[in-house]
Every structure is written in structure tokens, then in C-alpha cells.
Design an enzyme around this catalytic site. Sequence first.
Site, short mmCIF file in Angstrom:
data_model
loop_
_atom_site.label_atom_id
_atom_site.label_comp_id
_atom_site.label_asym_id
_atom_site.label_seq_id
_atom_site.Cartn_x
_atom_site.Cartn_y
_atom_site.Cartn_z
N TYR A 1 37.10 44.32 57.43
CA TYR A 1 37.61 43.83 56.14
C TYR A 1 37.35 42.32 56.02
O TYR A 1 36.90 41.84 54.98
CB TYR A 1 39.10 44.12 56.04
CG TYR A 1 39.75 43.59 54.78
CD1 TYR A 1 39.62 44.28 53.57
CD2 TYR A 1 40.50 42.42 54.79
CE1 TYR A 1 40.21 43.80 52.42
CE2 TYR A 1 41.09 41.93 53.64
CZ TYR A 1 40.94 42.63 52.45
OH TYR A 1 41.52 42.15 51.31
N ASP B 1 32.10 53.82 40.03
CA ASP B 1 32.09 53.63 41.47
C ASP B 1 31.19 52.43 41.75
O ASP B 1 29.96 52.53 41.64
CB ASP B 1 31.55 54.87 42.17
CG ASP B 1 31.44 54.72 43.68
OD1 ASP B 1 31.76 53.62 44.21
OD2 ASP B 1 31.03 55.69 44.34
N VAL B 2 31.77 51.28 42.08
CA VAL B 2 30.97 50.06 42.21
C VAL B 2 30.01 50.11 43.40
O VAL B 2 29.09 49.30 43.48
CB VAL B 2 31.86 48.80 42.31
CG1 VAL B 2 32.68 48.60 41.04
CG2 VAL B 2 32.75 48.84 43.55
N THR C 1 51.59 44.18 44.82
CA THR C 1 50.96 45.29 44.11
C THR C 1 51.54 46.60 44.63
O THR C 1 52.17 46.63 45.69
CB THR C 1 49.44 45.28 44.34
OG1 THR C 1 49.19 45.47 45.74
CG2 THR C 1 48.82 43.96 43.88
N ASP D 1 36.98 51.45 36.76
CA ASP D 1 37.78 51.89 37.91
C ASP D 1 37.42 53.33 38.23
O ASP D 1 36.85 54.04 37.39
CB ASP D 1 39.28 51.78 37.58
CG ASP D 1 40.15 51.62 38.81
OD1 ASP D 1 40.69 50.51 39.01
OD2 ASP D 1 40.28 52.58 39.58
N ASN E 1 36.70 42.76 40.94
CA ASN E 1 37.97 42.87 41.66
C ASN E 1 38.06 44.13 42.51
O ASN E 1 38.89 44.19 43.41
CB ASN E 1 39.12 42.85 40.64
CG ASN E 1 40.45 43.22 41.23
OD1 ASN E 1 41.03 42.46 42.00
ND2 ASN E 1 40.94 44.41 40.88
N LYS F 1 35.02 40.33 53.16
CA LYS F 1 35.55 39.32 52.25
C LYS F 1 34.89 37.95 52.47
O LYS F 1 34.72 37.18 51.53
CB LYS F 1 37.06 39.23 52.39
CG LYS F 1 37.80 40.46 51.88
CD LYS F 1 37.49 40.72 50.41
CE LYS F 1 38.30 41.88 49.84
NZ LYS F 1 38.03 42.08 48.39
#
Length: 263
Positions: free
Chosen positions: A170, A77-78, A205, A51, A104, A174
Site C-alpha cells: 500500500y 473500474d479504474v 469514513t 465508481d 480518488n 501511494k
Amino acid sequence: MLSTNPFALSDTRAPLYFSDKVALVTGGASGIGMATAELLAREGARVVIADRCRDDGEELAARLRHEYGQALFVETDVGCASSVQALVGRTLLEYGRIDCAINNAGLSETPVDLIDASGEQWERLMAVNLRGVWLSMQHQIRAMLDAGRGAIVNVSSRTGLVGKPRLAIYTASKHGVLGLTRSAAIDYAPHGIRINAVCPGLIHTPFVEQKFGDGLPELARTMNPLGRIGRPEEVAECIAWLCSDAASFVVGVSLPVDGGAVA
């Protein structure tokens, strides 16, 4: 009588379902990622939490080590290739392999009309939501090929299955996650690597609570046939199942976890 739920723990059963497995969770410091890391650790996995939020990630890893055994946090940092490479390298150095990976990490979008969206918004969302999954899978699959087996679960969204007004970027990101999932699933199933995706609906969340505020209870009543929003733990259960040997013949699915909203 023994529970029919393979994830239900009792005082008489040791955590065996993921015993000695190595699980990597990106975006693992909060929300669905945190719930997944907790569940897999409780079931015996050695969990690597990736994360950008160092404080939250370190705190979670310390708690999981105290409660269940082994856990590690790696600030990541993905969207950065070298960061993802370092994450996978650190995991292999510490634990020797990756048995399952949950991609995720993701960002949400502030609603905006397509014609008003900026290039910066496009780059920001795609860098994490799509490029991040692609980079993560590249390095995870290479590690799994050496072992001859593995399971990957990518976290898309209900929006990956349908359109959504004023969230075009977005939605595109996805949908892209599902395209990556299906194509990679075909390519690597012959090598013993199963790749699937989950598509969560509205999940309770901290981000969702902050975004919708006082309007959340009313929204929850109208979101889906169940008349409520989901819990991170409910998505985590589905992810864990897809990672487990119980789903050994499941490849390339995009599983809605949305209370029936898409239906």
C-alpha cells in the site's frame, strides 16, 4: 460582511466558484470522493461520479441532480483501460469537456509482513491505486489538452509521504501516485494543465469506522497533534481549492491533510 471562505454558501450568494465547470471524481460514491462530489456540485459544477458501486453512485447522482442541478454516474473500474476510456468518453459526450478531475479511487491493504505478502495482493493494490491513477490521467489529460487547460488532483495518502509498518505494498502504491503526480505536473504545466496531490491522514469514513471499530476514539486521540481524525469534508475543501483558479500558481504539490501527523 462577505465570508472570506470561497466555499461558504449563504442565502445571498449563488454558487459561482465552479459555475458551469465539469468535474470528474473517481471513487466518488463514498467517503472523500462523495464529499468532494457534493462540494463541487454545491459550488455549481456538473459532476461525473465514477465508481464500481452502482447503487451508491446512482443514489448520490440522483440526489445531487435534485439538490444542485446536473450530475451523472458512470460505473467504472479504474484498473481497466477500456472502462476508464469509456468513462472519459461518456463525460465528453454529455458535457463536452473536463475542467477538473479528482482521482480518488483506491484500495487499502490488510497488514501483512513484506515476506508474507502474495503476488495477488501486489497486483490487486497496484491495479487500482497506481495503474488506476495512471490510466485515469492518460485519458483526462488528452481531453484537457484539446481544451488547453485543466486541473487534476490525485488522492495519495499520508502513507505516500512516510513509511508504515506491515503495509509495504500500500505504501509503495501511494508513493507511486506522488511520483506520477510530480512528473506529469512538470510535463503538462506548459499546456495549461495543473496536476497536484493531496495526502490525507486518518479520515472518518465508513471504511475507517468498520476497520477500527471501538478502538477508533483512542486512536483518534493519538494520531496527530490535533488529537482527532479528519472529516471527508475537510479533505474535499483542499481538493476543491487545488482544482480552483485560486490555486492557479500551484503545480506538483503533495499536500498533507492529516492534522499535523507527518510534521
